[in-house]
Write a protein that holds these residues in place. Structure first.
Motif, PDB file in Angstrom:
ATOM      1  N   ALA A 162      -4.189   6.602   5.648  1.00 38.10           N
ATOM      2  CA  ALA A 162      -5.111   6.448   6.232  1.00 38.10           C
ATOM      3  C   ALA A 162      -5.868   7.729   6.714  1.00 38.10           C
ATOM      4  O   ALA A 162      -7.302   7.593   6.040  1.00 38.10           O
ATOM      5  N   ALA A 212       0.692  -1.454  -0.005  1.00 37.89           N
ATOM      6  CA  ALA A 212      -0.034   0.201   0.087  1.00 37.89           C
ATOM      7  C   ALA A 212       1.013   1.367  -0.205  1.00 37.89           C
ATOM      8  O   ALA A 212       2.416   0.917   0.205  1.00 37.89           O
ATOM      9  N   HIS A 225       2.842  -4.474   4.978  1.00 39.86           N
ATOM     10  CA  HIS A 225       1.517  -4.730   5.695  1.00 39.86           C
ATOM     11  C   HIS A 225       1.494  -6.320   5.995  1.00 39.86           C
ATOM     12  O   HIS A 225       1.706  -6.561   6.904  1.00 39.86           O
ATOM     13  N   ASP A 265       0.311   8.837   8.042  1.00 39.88           N
ATOM     14  CA  ASP A 265      -0.550   7.643   7.538  1.00 39.88           C
ATOM     15  C   ASP A 265      -1.406   7.751   6.276  1.00 39.88           C
ATOM     16  O   ASP A 265      -2.035   9.260   6.705  1.00 39.88           O
ATOM     17  N   ARG A 275       5.345  -1.003   8.565  1.00 38.00           N
ATOM     18  CA  ARG A 275       4.044   0.295   8.306  1.00 38.00           C
ATOM     19  C   ARG A 275       4.245   1.069   8.022  1.00 38.00           C
ATOM     20  O   ARG A 275       3.749   1.715   6.556  1.00 38.00           O
ATOM     21  N   LEU A 291     -10.387   3.859   7.281  1.00 35.22           N
ATOM     22  CA  LEU A 291     -10.098   3.265   5.684  1.00 35.22           C
ATOM     23  C   LEU A 291     -11.388   2.077   5.345  1.00 35.22           C
ATOM     24  O   LEU A 291     -11.425   1.904   4.145  1.00 35.22           O
ATOM     25  N   ARG A 336      -6.212  -2.509   6.455  1.00 32.74           N
ATOM     26  CA  ARG A 336      -4.978  -2.448   5.300  1.00 32.74           C
ATOM     27  C   ARG A 336      -5.232  -3.106   4.022  1.00 32.74           C
ATOM     28  O   ARG A 336      -5.443  -2.784   2.658  1.00 32.74           O
TER      29      ARG A 336
END
Length: 389
Positions: free
Chosen positions: A362, A168, A260, A360, A255, A324, A290
């Motif tokens: 997210a 990701a 992930h 992040d 991370r 997410l 994720r």
């Protein structure tokens, strides 16, 4: 607004001397997409208002700094736009000289580490984790394909767990998109890494000291050098495969790098040794989300909430999960709960909370909206992120 002047020397001979504009972020070093390439590190320089952030050091116009990467010396200057660039005559921070010295001898430390441990083993681990080969090692080959390999303590990763580029998006600032200085707000809370650089020096005479290695790895992480921090944690796990701090540290790096599947396997190993770890349980749950494993992520977050209902990081992990799955309202409410309770966290986790909010992926949708800015202003007042426009 000044530009960035970069001078790169190899064994004292100048091989690059260039001025480049920095409007958002510029990558320098040994990545393929670097604007200016040199071996030894990958460095991102950020525009933060009227300053440039260079490895955590804020440069105003006219200020300069430098660092050494073995035989490579790099000097950077934030130029003044209305003047011709002249050799810098500003006094040098003696603390920075010490840091520069520590970085300069870092190559010696790497050589010492290679002689004490199985260098092919370290290289194998780095490749399996998807890390760039260290160009200071003779056995490094950046062209070699990444393959599955046995990890510290028997941990095995499937080939697709370490695909180039990760599973990701990697953690990165997006202030140039949002127009708000989340990155500067986060960096203001990051502690200085002078202790980590001193630990790097001490490793020359105490190469088997695990605490010194932890300090060096954490220093790289705090400088947003997540790939180098990951390599250092992996090296530590070669001799200490059950070190929970190293397992959690490496999982945290995976991370940030967007890897992930590897992150989940590292959290699993940490949880076998510390089953009630909030960081491991929360980090694993978010990593599952994720990867689209929403039911498993939700169940693990429910378990974490029952286990540690008053821990301020629990609502933050919940906020990531809801962000997410697209539930921005619930994500924002949980962010506020976490921020309101941040005073109960140790300093390192308070910094981690800011790092999450600022970097992040997210939270990218929240950073683009007014709601998050209002939450942070309510709790931080004038110290909240500021507009860059």
């Amino acid at each position: 607004m000044g530009d960035l002047h970069v001078t790169v020397a190899f064994h004292g001979r100048v091989i690059e001397d260039r001025t480049v504009p920095v409007r958002g972020a510029v990558r320098l070093g040994d990545e393929i997409n670097s604007l200016l390439q040199f071996p030894g590190a990958s460095i991102v320089i950020y525009r933060v208002g009227d300053c440039l952030d260079v490895r955590g050091r804020r440069l105003a116009e006219g200020q300069s700094t430098g660092f050494s990467l073995g035989a490579v010396q790099v000097e950077v200057e934030h130029t003044e736009p209305t003047r011709l660039r002249m050799p810098s005559s500003s006094p040098i921070d003696p603390r920075f000289l010490l840091v520069a010295l520590a970085v300069s001898v870092g190559g010696l430390w790497v050589d010492t580490l290679s002689s004490l441990h199985d260098a092919p083993r370290v290289a194998e681990i780095s490749r399996a984790l998807g890390l760039r080969a260290d160009p200071r090692r003779e056995d490094a080959d950046p062209r070699q394909e990444r393959t599955a390999a046995v990890q510290p303590g028997g941990l095995t990763l499937a080939p697709d767990a370490v695909a180039p580029g990760g599973d990701a998006r990697a953690a990165a600032p997006d202030d140039d998109v949002t127009g708000w200085g989340y990155f500067a707000w986060y960096r203001q809370a990051v502690p200085g890494t002078i202790d980590a650089e001193l630990a790097r020096l001490k490793l020359l005479s105490q190469p088997d000291d695990p605490e010194l290695r932890h300090q060096v790895a954490r220093g790289e992480y705090n400088n947003d050098n997540f790939e180098e921090a990951a390599r250092l944690y992996a090296e530590l796990l070669v001799t200490r495969p059950d070190d929970v701090r190293a397992l959690e540290g490496l999982a945290g790096c995976m991370r940030r790098l967007g890897r992930h599947r590897a992150e989940i396997e590292l959290w699993d190993r940490a949880l076998r040794r510390s089953p009630n770890s909030v960081m491991a349980l929360g980090g694993r749950a978010v990593a599952l989300a994720r990867l689209g494993e929403y039911a498993r992520a939700s169940a693990q977050l429910d378990h974490l909430g029952q286990l540690s209902p008053d821990h301020a990081m629990v609502p933050l992990y919940g906020a990531m999960y809801h962000a997410l799955i697209g539930d921005q309202d619930e994500a924002l409410a949980l962010v506020e709960s976490a921020v309101a309770a941040r005073g109960s966290l140790p300093e390192a986790l308070q910094v981690e909370l800011r790092r999450d909010l600022a970097l992040d992926p997210a939270f990218a949708p929240l950073r683009a909206e007014l709601g998050l800015r209002r939450v942070l202003y309510r709790h931080f007042g004038a110290a909240a992120p500021r507009s860059l426009r």
